[in-house]
Design an enzyme around this catalytic site. Structure first.
Site, PDB file in Angstrom:
ATOM      1  N   LYS A 161      -0.560  -1.103  17.289  1.00  0.00           N
ATOM      2  CA  LYS A 161      -0.981  -2.341  17.936  1.00  0.00           C
ATOM      3  C   LYS A 161      -0.375  -2.402  19.325  1.00  0.00           C
ATOM      4  O   LYS A 161       0.820  -2.073  19.515  1.00  0.00           O
ATOM      5  CB  LYS A 161      -0.507  -3.550  17.121  1.00  0.00           C
ATOM      6  N   LYS A 268     -15.504  -2.317   8.491  1.00  0.00           N
ATOM      7  CA  LYS A 268     -14.752  -3.039   7.457  1.00  0.00           C
ATOM      8  C   LYS A 268     -15.770  -3.794   6.634  1.00  0.00           C
ATOM      9  O   LYS A 268     -16.428  -4.704   7.157  1.00  0.00           O
ATOM     10  CB  LYS A 268     -13.792  -4.045   8.095  1.00  0.00           C
TER      11      LYS A 268
END
Ligand code: OSB
Ligand code: MG
Length: 377
Positions: A161, A268
């Site tokens: 991240k 996803k």
């Protein structure tokens, strides 16, 4: 298949470590799961919405309420197939993760009653997929040390991240420590069109993919970054700019493709409204030459089983967020994925996943709603 009852469980599962991203911090995993009762037994689905509506507009508790009040009742006493769930819930398109939970449960029921595995039904031919892991925001030293230890555990990809002020330093350090690992960056939309030179500099450090650098409503910034990367790559392949939050449907994906605002897609099942749409998006990526990666949502073993089956499809050219559920969860009612030699075994049992442990499920349940009146359970 006739759905005679639906049980909704709101679970609270402790995390192994806080999960921090540019959109906020997740300290404990509240998650909604669904059990449907049909003529041939029960089946399960997961609503992977996060504890708070930080990543997209859905949250675990809000989904739990909406499933109980609005979506669930539409399935009670209906005879339907998995392919009919999304059309039946068309008015709830703004809740893809809640829709995905019900579709998953109906699909699980169908697969269980025919003794088939999800991977078999999808046409997956391979037995394993490379394991990849995601790393939350932390100090440079902590992130680098964690990346190194996860690489030692066998992961061949790390997704780090990033956000403004937390990018060049950690990425330089991780690349130096792990010269050959597949390295993805995920900004969760933290940059804007003024950061293109910085993002090019990050890519120049030896990055293999950049996920959602800009907010979903800034496709022009993404297409300008892609234009620059394409020019830099010459005849080679530009580093993929992977859409995550900005694709919540097939239509979103087609729109970004038209605008040349994505060269990769994190698929996803929850975010796109279910496994069937996820499969269509996989096919789109394969046909259009887009990079694809199987994206995780800090799921329980249930959601992770579905993700592992999906990740076995041939279009996933980038390694996914494919770690066992225990990477994030210290308590999980579901059996976990198996990982050996840096690879995840693609589940082959009937249905999507085995049943949860009833005692662990009961212990983790903080709220429960029952719809329908099947007298059996
Ligand atoms: O942005 O990819 C993301 C998890 C929850 C919400 C959003 C994201 C993530 C991840 C995947 O990074 C982590 C995982 O499930 O292993
Ligand atoms: Mg992401």
């Amino acid at each position: 298949m006739r759905v005679s009852a639906i049980d909704l469980f709101l679970l609270e599962l402790p995390l192994t470590e806080p999960f921090a991203a540019s959109h906020g911090q997740t300290l404990s995993r509240t998650v909604t799961v669904v059990r449907i009762t049909t003529g041939s037994g029960s089946a399960w689905g997961e609503c992977s919405a996060l504890p708070a509506a930080t990543y997209t507009s859905e949250s675990a508790a809000d989904s739990f309420d909406a499933l109980g009040r609005e979506l669930g009742p539409l399935l009670i006493d209906q005879v339907l197939t998995a392919a009919e769930v999304v059309p039946l819930l068309a008015d709830h398109r703004h809740r893809p993760m809640a829709v995905a939970a019900l579709e998953m449960a109906v699909l699980d029921g169908e697969l269980r009653s025919s003794g088939r595995s999800l991977a078999g039904w999808l046409g997956v031919e391979r037995g394993t997929a490379a394991a990849g892991v995601s790393l939350g925001l932390d100090s440079v030293a902590a992130t680098t040390a964690r990346a190194v230890s996860l690489a030692e555990e066998g992961y061949s990809r790390v997704k780090v991240k990033i956000q403004p002020g937390h990018d060049l330093e950690p990425v330089t350090a991780i690349r130096r420590a792990l010269p050959s690992i597949e390295l993805h960056l995920d900004a969760n939309g933290a940059y804007d069109g003024t950061d293109i030179d910085l993002l090019l500099e990050l890519v120049g450090l030896g990055v293999d993919a950049v996920e959602q650098p800009f907010p979903p409503r800034q496709p022009d910034a993404a297409s300008r970054l892609i234009e620059r990367l394409t020019a830099l790559a010459g005849d080679g392949h530009p580093v993929p700019i992977v859409a995550d939050e900005s694709v919540q449907s097939l239509a979103d994906a087609r729109d970004l493709l038209d605008r040349k605002a994505m060269t990769g897609l994190s698929i996803k099942p929850a975010r796109v409204g279910g496994i069937l749409t996820a499969r269509s998006l996989h096919d789109l990526c394969l046909n259009e030459g887009l990079a694809a990666t199987a994206g995780g949502m800090l799921e329980t073993g249930l959601g992770r089983h579905a993700l592992a089956a999906l990740a076995g499809l041939p279009g996933f050219s980038l390694t996914g967020d494919l770690s066992p559920a225990r990477r994030w969860l210290t308590v999980d009612p579901w059996p976990d994925l198996e990982m050996a030699d840096g690879r995840i075994s693609i589940p082959t049992g009937p249905g999507i996943a085995p049943d949860p442990d009833p005692a662990v499920l009961a212990e983790a349940t903080i709220d429960h709603i029952r719809l329908g009146d099947d007298p059996e359970t």
